[in-house]
Design a protein around this motif. Structure first.
Motif, short mmCIF file in Angstrom:
data_model
loop_
_atom_site.label_atom_id
_atom_site.label_comp_id
_atom_site.label_asym_id
_atom_site.label_seq_id
_atom_site.Cartn_x
_atom_site.Cartn_y
_atom_site.Cartn_z
N GLU A 133 0.83 -1.21 0.00
CA GLU A 133 0.00 0.00 0.00
C GLU A 133 0.86 1.26 0.00
OE1 GLU A 133 -3.17 0.12 -0.47
OE2 GLU A 133 -3.33 -2.07 -0.52
N LEU A 134 1.99 1.21 0.70
CA LEU A 134 2.85 2.39 0.77
C LEU A 134 3.51 2.71 -0.57
CD1 LEU A 134 4.61 1.89 4.22
CD2 LEU A 134 3.20 3.85 3.56
N VAL A 135 3.82 1.70 -1.38
CA VAL A 135 4.60 1.96 -2.60
C VAL A 135 3.75 2.03 -3.86
CG1 VAL A 135 6.68 0.95 -1.62
CG2 VAL A 135 5.14 -0.48 -2.99
N LYS A 136 2.45 1.88 -3.75
CA LYS A 136 1.63 1.94 -4.95
C LYS A 136 1.79 3.27 -5.67
CE LYS A 136 -2.09 -1.37 -3.97
NZ LYS A 136 -3.52 -1.55 -3.62
N GLY A 137 1.83 4.36 -4.89
CA GLY A 137 1.98 5.67 -5.52
C GLY A 137 3.26 5.78 -6.31
N ARG A 138 4.35 5.30 -5.72
CA ARG A 138 5.64 5.34 -6.42
C ARG A 138 5.65 4.46 -7.66
NH1 ARG A 138 10.51 3.55 -3.24
NH2 ARG A 138 9.14 3.20 -1.46
N LEU A 139 5.06 3.28 -7.54
CA LEU A 139 5.07 2.36 -8.68
C LEU A 139 4.30 2.92 -9.87
CD1 LEU A 139 4.59 -1.05 -6.83
CD2 LEU A 139 6.62 -0.29 -8.07
N TYR A 140 3.26 3.69 -9.58
CA TYR A 140 2.45 4.25 -10.67
C TYR A 140 2.95 5.62 -11.12
CZ TYR A 140 -1.00 0.55 -9.92
OH TYR A 140 -1.63 -0.65 -9.81
N GLU A 141 3.43 6.47 -10.18
CA GLU A 141 3.71 7.86 -10.52
C GLU A 141 5.09 8.33 -10.09
OE1 GLU A 141 0.60 10.08 -8.72
OE2 GLU A 141 -0.99 9.22 -9.96
N GLY A 142 5.90 7.47 -9.52
CA GLY A 142 7.21 7.89 -9.05
C GLY A 142 8.19 8.11 -10.18
N SER A 143 9.33 8.69 -9.82
CA SER A 143 10.41 8.88 -10.78
C SER A 143 11.01 7.51 -11.13
CB SER A 143 11.48 9.78 -10.19
OG SER A 143 12.14 9.11 -9.13
N PRO A 144 11.78 7.40 -12.21
CA PRO A 144 12.41 6.12 -12.55
C PRO A 144 13.24 5.56 -11.40
CG PRO A 144 12.56 7.61 -14.41
CD PRO A 144 11.99 8.42 -13.27
N ALA A 145 13.98 6.41 -10.70
CA ALA A 145 14.81 5.92 -9.60
C ALA A 145 13.95 5.43 -8.43
CB ALA A 145 15.74 7.03 -9.13
N GLU A 146 12.83 6.14 -8.17
CA GLU A 146 11.93 5.71 -7.09
C GLU A 146 11.23 4.40 -7.45
OE1 GLU A 146 10.46 9.79 -4.94
OE2 GLU A 146 9.62 9.32 -6.92
N ARG A 147 10.80 4.30 -8.71
CA ARG A 147 10.16 3.06 -9.13
C ARG A 147 11.15 1.90 -9.07
NH1 ARG A 147 7.87 6.31 -13.21
NH2 ARG A 147 9.25 5.41 -14.78
N ALA A 148 12.37 2.15 -9.45
CA ALA A 148 13.38 1.09 -9.42
C ALA A 148 13.58 0.55 -8.00
CB ALA A 148 14.70 1.61 -9.97
N ALA A 149 13.61 1.47 -7.02
CA ALA A 149 13.78 1.04 -5.63
C ALA A 149 12.59 0.21 -5.17
CB ALA A 149 13.96 2.25 -4.73
N ALA A 150 11.39 0.67 -5.51
CA ALA A 150 10.19 -0.07 -5.10
C ALA A 150 10.13 -1.43 -5.77
CB ALA A 150 8.95 0.75 -5.43
N ARG A 151 10.47 -1.47 -7.06
CA ARG A 151 10.44 -2.75 -7.78
C ARG A 151 11.45 -3.73 -7.22
NH1 ARG A 151 10.29 0.12 -13.70
NH2 ARG A 151 8.02 0.30 -13.91
N ARG A 152 12.65 -3.23 -7.01
CA ARG A 152 13.69 -4.14 -6.50
C ARG A 152 13.32 -4.64 -5.11
NH1 ARG A 152 20.22 -3.19 -6.11
NH2 ARG A 152 20.64 -4.96 -4.76
N THR A 153 12.82 -3.75 -4.28
CA THR A 153 12.45 -4.15 -2.92
C THR A 153 11.30 -5.15 -2.96
OG1 THR A 153 13.15 -2.00 -2.06
CG2 THR A 153 11.66 -3.32 -0.69
N LEU A 154 10.29 -4.87 -3.79
CA LEU A 154 9.15 -5.78 -3.89
C LEU A 154 9.58 -7.14 -4.42
CD1 LEU A 154 6.11 -6.09 -3.58
CD2 LEU A 154 5.82 -5.14 -5.89
N SER A 155 10.45 -7.13 -5.43
CA SER A 155 10.95 -8.38 -5.99
C SER A 155 11.72 -9.19 -4.93
CB SER A 155 11.89 -8.08 -7.17
OG SER A 155 12.54 -9.25 -7.61
N THR A 156 12.57 -8.51 -4.19
CA THR A 156 13.40 -9.19 -3.19
C THR A 156 12.55 -9.79 -2.08
OG1 THR A 156 15.24 -7.69 -3.64
CG2 THR A 156 15.28 -8.87 -1.54
#
Length: 920
Positions: free
Chosen positions: A675-698
């Motif tokens: 719930e916390l990272v949905k905003g970043r995943l949809y509207e964040g900067s590339p660097a912010e999305r990358a952090a959320a994706r990597r963290t979610l994947s891990t």
């Protein structure tokens, strides 16, 4: 974007992976340089029914095996089958309408083998449906000649070392099965019986000091004696009468002789401490043999041997006119004869515990038979057992108590057909026994000649093969030896023996005895003991109680993974567990939740993204990630959960391990982090999305790997749908994440808790979770070093006037609660302000009647704060109603209030580590 079905279909997924695993060597043992983890798998009896108790034991084994593979160990998880035994013989006799003696031994054995193979296939089907991960290339069956050879070799070696011997001795005998059975195969059953008091007349002949004085010429008749017994049918086998030496009723009578009623033999009275003077008349008859105590007295006092019961449970010729009667009929007819002769003094009902055959519940008899025995060295067994780690530790006591209570050696010969042959022949002339040499094995002495020509005692050349076979525990008690490659390989203790507490006295006891005798070693490093499965009503499962559950039924309705989770959460090793259907339902819901998280993640972790390898959490391409505190928090939490789960798994606390995984996935990963990272995943900067994706994947990959031992089908399916994964989740590595600094973890935890608190408030108030709020102020509790201030993402630049402060990253929080978020200093100044009144009409109406409307109007027109002040200060409220003053009791008026901060309406919420002010 990765395609993943909207909902998880356990039936299709489990069938698919079951087939794919069966076609592969996924679970085959591979000998690498890694540590070995070898399971001494219980070889079950092939009944065809893999019941829920079996499922408990095997899922425990599977949890351990799958976990150890993830830890990189070389796991050997074999599957054996303890094929021999009476139940199979009885079933084959029923199927073919014959008695085993009606056909040649080899024909009967072939039918037993065919029946057993069909039963094994049925059980293997259920094992596959449960997702068990045995190495089927190491399957073994005790009925195969190759296994015979090992069982027979163990017999030969123990015979050479004088552990195995042949002798005549009292043994437990089952009249129904017509075979000797070991102590461990005798179960006590409670039943109602009759206690008979019988009169034994005095005999003419007396003794001095207990020895017959035939030369003294004494011929005076002594008084009679009354004895109490529950077994008048054994009167023909009576060889003595025993009393307590402290029983004054029989002072001076030791050595007197008495005549056994109906049968007439003379028996002598002796005194022994083992007699309970409180039972019956205090005098008991000694028969050969009514029980083990009779056998002990027979040996100690050199009594006669009178065997009144035959192998088939009927009375022998010794019983005269009662010969040929079955025990129950003999009891009744002899009691009638005693009544007619005037020797039956009385009868009374009694509750008694009777030893019975554990296979058929038939009360056992004790007969003196020539049999094969294994010497029981109690000290050696206990010394060996103490070298084993018992899990839980208290289960060792059951083994110790059983061993210390052993009175007889282990009788290992059985008068059956379908079992491992005893490799021995007797000389037809002198009876000398020849035990086979190791080079002759495997051998069936009923068909094969011995590897010796002349008898060493009498030089005769005719040999008779032993027709008795071995106790089936002789087969299964060498399972750790077999699994380790004995006798071709040097034996080393295997890692784990998993088993139920109900067979500690058999399988554990016999295995300890045998490995100590054969190798001077403990059989295993650890013994993992589990209990029984009880129904949801807390009672032992039975069809009559309507609480019986079949694993197949649960799998069909829910899934194998849901069933496995319910078993894991049912309790801890060593204890009986209660199977709760609600746990199966909860497990199904959890898998749905986990699938939704996987589906959400897969939508953001396509192969071309910078999500990286899901198995390791590594970034492959794309922007360098900019981590937020929420990322650092969930990674830190995941690291600590993985460590805690590993510790639980090492201790075989499967219930605790699974509970940790589920709480982390459901509460922290799904409900908080996603719930916390949905905003970043949809509207964040590339660097912010990358952090959320990597963290979610891990974290998701780590969660699936932690879940894999418990829900192997689901974990495989979900892992397969994650982009950038390679191979099976069951071939991956156990999660080992580097935790971030504690400060970042605390800040992330605070953010997650504040978000969760606000979302819960919205839900309670019926406010849409995505509803916009005016703003949120977070007041941190105390000075614990947690951030003061706010940033819009990432870690703030702390240089400058407040360089000693670390800022709290509120961007994820703001997006989640849909409101600007501010971090405030100090304590919030919140006051509760009166905003209205709540008149109690049930009081005001009756008191003021037709003027009640005016009174209520005056109340509502007055400033609320003024009404509240009057009530607080005076306890009553004065009102002007059209020029007339009335007084109301303060209890007749309630004050409506709302919380305000600096004049604005707020909602005050308590979060862990903070007070939250929500401005709606």
């Amino acid at each position: 974007m990765t395609e993943i079905p909207e909902s998880y279909d356990p039936e299709a997924s489990e069938a698919n992976w079951r087939e794919r695993w069966a076609e592969s060597d996924r679970y085959a043992y591979e000998d690498t340089d890694a540590p070995d983890y070898v399971i001494d798998t219980p070889p079950p009896y092939p009944t065809g029914d893999f019941h829920i108790g079996s499922a408990l034991g095997w899922t425990y084994m599977d949890f351990a095996a799958r976990y150890r593979r993830l830890r990189g160990e070389d796991v050997l998880f074999p599957q054996g089958w303890d094929c021999h035994g009476l139940p199979t013989e009885v079933k084959v006799e029923e199927e073919h309408g014959i008695h085993r003696t009606d056909v040649p031994r080899e024909q009967f054995r072939e039918w037993c083998v065919e029946h057993t193979e069909a039963q094994i296939e049925s059980m293997k089907e259920t094992m596959g449906r449960l997702g068990l991960s045995q190495d089927w290339s190491h399957e073994f069956r005790t009925m195969d000649p190759a296994y015979w050879a090992k069982t027979q070799r163990s017999f030969v070696e123990m015979s050479d070392d004088e552990y195995v011997y042949r002798d005549e001795h009292p043994v437990n005998w089952c009249p129904r099965c017509e075979t000797a059975i070991a102590d461990a195969e005798v179960e006590n059953v409670d039943r109602s019986g009759v206690l008979y008091t019988l009169a034994f007349a005095g005999a003419d002949e007396r003794t001095n000091g207990g020895a017959h004085d035939r030369d003294a010429g004494a011929n005076a008749s002594n008084d009679g004696i009354e004895i109490a017994t529950t077994r008048p049918e054994l009167l023909a086998a009576c060889v003595g009468i025993a009393v307590s030496p402290d029983d004054e009723r029989y002072a001076g009578r030791v050595g007197e002789r008495f005549e056994v009623p109906v049968f007439g033999q003379a028996v002598e009275l002796f005194a022994d401490e083992a007699v309970d003077s409180e039972f019956g008349t205090g005098a008991v008859m000694v028969c050969t043999f009514g029980d083990k105590q009779d056998a002990a007295w027979w040996t100690e006092y050199d009594l006669d041997l009178r065997q009144a019961v035959a192998e088939d449970g009927r009375l022998t010729e010794l019983a005269g006119e009662f010969a040929g009667l079955e025990i129950a009929d003999a009891k009744e007819e002899i009691a009638t004869a005693l009544q007619k002769s005037g020797d039956l003094v009385g009868e009374e009902p009694i509750e008694q515990s009777v030893g019975a055959c554990w296979r058929c519940d038939t009360p056992i008899e004790i007969l003196s038979k020539e049999q094969w025995f294994v010497r029981v060295d109690r000290d050696e067994i206990l010394d060996t057992a103490r070298e084993v780690e018992w899990i839980p530790a208290h289960t060792y006591q059951r083994l110790e108590e059983w061993t210390e209570g052993m009175e007889w050696d282990w009788v290992i010969s059985r008068q059956r057909v379908f079992a491992t042959p005893i490799p021995a022949w007797s000389c037809a002339d002198c009876g000398h026994w020849h035990v086979a040499d190791a080079a002759e094995l495997p051998v069936d002495p009923t068909e094969d000649a011995p590897g010796i020509e002349a008898c060493p005692d009498c030089e005769a050349s005719e040999w008779v093969g032993e027709t008795d076979v071995m106790d089936t525990w002789m087969d299964s008690s060498i399972s750790p030896l077999h699994v380790s490659g004995w006798p071709d390989a040097d034996f080393e203790p295997v890692t784990l023996r998993p088993q139920g507490h109900d067979i500690i006295r058999t399988w554990a006891f016999y295995t300890l005895l045998r490995t100590a005798a054969l190798e001077g070693e403990k059989p295993w490093e650890q013994a993992l003991i589990h209990g029984m499965v009880f129904g949801a009503d807390g009672n032992k499962m039975s069809k009559s109680r309507d609480n019986f559950v079949r694993p197949e039924e649960v799998i069909e309705e829910h899934s194998a993974d849901a069933f496995r989770q319910a078993i894991a959460l049912g309790g801890q090793p060593g204890s009986d567990i209660q199977f709760q259907p609600k746990e199966v339902t909860s497990a199904s819901r959890f898998l749905t939740k986990c699938w939704n998280v996987t589906r959400f993640a897969a939508g953001h972790l396509d192969g071309a993204s910078d999500a990286g390898d899901a198995a390791t959490g590594g970034v492959a391409t794309g922007a360098e990630p900019t981590y937020h505190d929420a990322d650092r928090w969930i990674l830190s939490r995941c690291s600590r959960v993985a460590e805690a789960v590993a510790a639980d798994m090492d201790a075989y606390r499967f219930d605790s391990a699974l509970r940790r995984v589920r709480e982390f996935v459901w509460e922290e990963l799904a409900d908080d982090y996603v719930e916390l990272v949905k905003g970043r995943l949809y509207e964040g900067s590339p660097a912010e999305r990358a952090a959320a994706r990597r963290t979610l994947s891990t974290t998701l990959s780590a969660s699936l790997r932690m879940l894999a031992p418990f829900a192997p089908f689901f974990a495989e399916e979900a892992y397969h749908h994650l982009p950038n994964t390679v191979g099976s989740v069951h071939a991956a590595d156990w999660p080992e994440l580097e935790p971030d600094d504690d400060g970042a973890a605390r800040r992330g935890a605070l953010i997650a808790d504040v978000a969760s608190t606000i979302r819960a408030w919205k839900s309670d108030e019926g406010v849409a979770l995505n509803a916009e709020l005016n703003r949120v102020a977070v007041y941190l509790d105390g000075d614990d070093g947690t951030a003061i201030g706010a940033t819009n993402g990432g870690r703030a630049d702390t240089e400058g006037a407040d360089a000693d402060r670390v800022e709290l990253d509120t961007s994820d929080l703001a997006a989640t609660v849909n409101a600007p978020v501010g971090i405030e200093r100090g304590e919030p100044e919140v006051e509760r302000v009166p905003v209205g009144v709540d008149p109690d009409h049930s009081v005001i109406g009756p008191e003021f009647r037709d003027r009640a409307g005016e009174v209520i109007g005056a109340l509502e027109a007055a400033p609320p704060e003024e009404i509240a002040r009057r009530k607080r200060e005076a306890g009553e409220i004065e009102l002007d109603t059209g020029g007339e003053t009335v007084v109301l009791d303060g209890d007749a008026v309630g004050i409506e209030t709302e919380q305000r901060a600096a004049g604005e309406e707020v909602v005050v919420l308590d979060a862990a580590g903070a007070t939250v002010l929500v401005y709606p």
